[in-house]
Design a protein around this motif. Structure first.
Motif, PDB file in Angstrom:
ATOM      1  N   SER A  52      10.191  -1.191  -5.375  1.00 24.42           N
ATOM      2  CA  SER A  52       8.953  -0.487  -5.024  1.00 24.42           C
ATOM      3  C   SER A  52       7.908  -1.472  -4.515  1.00 24.42           C
ATOM      4  CB  SER A  52       8.418   0.263  -6.243  1.00 24.42           C
ATOM      5  OG  SER A  52       7.932  -0.648  -7.202  1.00 24.42           O
ATOM      6  N   ALA A  53       6.949  -0.952  -3.779  1.00 25.19           N
ATOM      7  CA  ALA A  53       5.876  -1.783  -3.240  1.00 25.19           C
ATOM      8  C   ALA A  53       5.065  -2.411  -4.367  1.00 25.19           C
ATOM      9  CB  ALA A  53       4.974  -0.938  -2.348  1.00 25.19           C
ATOM     10  N   GLU A  54       4.909  -1.698  -5.456  1.00 26.82           N
ATOM     11  CA  GLU A  54       4.149  -2.214  -6.600  1.00 26.82           C
ATOM     12  C   GLU A  54       4.831  -3.454  -7.187  1.00 26.82           C
ATOM     13  OE1 GLU A  54       3.325  -0.541 -11.004  1.00 26.82           O
ATOM     14  OE2 GLU A  54       2.784   0.818  -9.374  1.00 26.82           O
ATOM     15  N   ILE A  55       6.134  -3.394  -7.327  1.00 26.55           N
ATOM     16  CA  ILE A  55       6.878  -4.542  -7.858  1.00 26.55           C
ATOM     17  C   ILE A  55       6.791  -5.722  -6.896  1.00 26.55           C
ATOM     18  CG2 ILE A  55       9.184  -5.390  -8.440  1.00 26.55           C
ATOM     19  CD1 ILE A  55       9.813  -2.599  -9.519  1.00 26.55           C
ATOM     20  N   LEU A  56       6.950  -5.443  -5.609  1.00 27.04           N
ATOM     21  CA  LEU A  56       6.876  -6.519  -4.622  1.00 27.04           C
ATOM     22  C   LEU A  56       5.497  -7.157  -4.598  1.00 27.04           C
ATOM     23  CD1 LEU A  56       8.932  -4.970  -1.684  1.00 27.04           C
ATOM     24  CD2 LEU A  56       9.624  -6.762  -3.279  1.00 27.04           C
ATOM     25  N   ASP A  57       4.440  -6.365  -4.701  1.00 31.30           N
ATOM     26  CA  ASP A  57       3.081  -6.912  -4.737  1.00 31.30           C
ATOM     27  C   ASP A  57       2.876  -7.790  -5.972  1.00 31.30           C
ATOM     28  OD1 ASP A  57       2.449  -5.676  -2.363  1.00 31.30           O
ATOM     29  OD2 ASP A  57       1.444  -3.957  -3.321  1.00 31.30           O
ATOM     30  N   ALA A  58       3.388  -7.328  -7.105  1.00 24.98           N
ATOM     31  CA  ALA A  58       3.261  -8.114  -8.333  1.00 24.98           C
ATOM     32  C   ALA A  58       4.018  -9.434  -8.206  1.00 24.98           C
ATOM     33  CB  ALA A  58       3.774  -7.312  -9.528  1.00 24.98           C
ATOM     34  N   LEU A  59       5.194  -9.384  -7.586  1.00 23.38           N
ATOM     35  CA  LEU A  59       5.965 -10.615  -7.399  1.00 23.38           C
ATOM     36  C   LEU A  59       5.275 -11.577  -6.434  1.00 23.38           C
ATOM     37  CD1 LEU A  59       9.624  -9.259  -7.305  1.00 23.38           C
ATOM     38  CD2 LEU A  59       8.559 -10.631  -9.089  1.00 23.38           C
ATOM     39  N   ARG A  60       4.628 -11.041  -5.402  1.00 24.03           N
ATOM     40  CA  ARG A  60       3.883 -11.906  -4.482  1.00 24.03           C
ATOM     41  C   ARG A  60       2.725 -12.585  -5.191  1.00 24.03           C
ATOM     42  NH1 ARG A  60       4.341  -7.364  -0.989  1.00 24.03           N
ATOM     43  NH2 ARG A  60       6.135  -7.647   0.369  1.00 24.03           N
ATOM     44  N   GLY A  61       2.015 -11.829  -6.024  1.00 30.06           N
ATOM     45  CA  GLY A  61       0.919 -12.421  -6.803  1.00 30.06           C
ATOM     46  C   GLY A  61       1.426 -13.505  -7.741  1.00 30.06           C
TER      47      GLY A  61
END
Length: 94
Positions: A52-61
């Motif tokens: 999900s986009a939420e998981i990917l955003d968290a991983l980028r952070g």
């Protein structure tokens, strides 16, 4: 005396071949557990295939924070090495 009939008899069954209520309840719970594990497996497979986009955003952070910490660590090590060289030169010069 039929040997094949005796060998098929389970220790969980009574003489009539029926399960006790407790045994049946345990088997029902195992069936529910198996169903829940199948559902969990399919959900995890879907998440692994399409993050999900939420998981990917968290991983980028997390990646940005990790990179920052790594950079600060390298700078600190470099500073310590540089200070030791400076103190070493001052000790030799005296």
């Amino acid at each position: 005396m039929d040997v094949s009939t005796d060998s098929k008899r389970s220790p969980l069954t009574d003489g009539e071949g029926e399960l006790s209520p407790l045994e049946q309840e345990v088997l029902d719970e195992y069936a529910k557990l198996a169903g829940n594990l199948d559902n969990l497996s399919s959900i995890l497979a879907e998440l692994a295939a399409n993050p999900s986009a939420e998981i990917l955003d968290a991983l980028r952070g997390l990646e940005r924070k990790t990179t920052t910490v790594f950079t600060l660590l390298k700078a600190s090590v470099y500073s310590i090495v540089l200070q030791q060289e400076i103190f070493g030169e001052e000790g030799e010069g005296r």
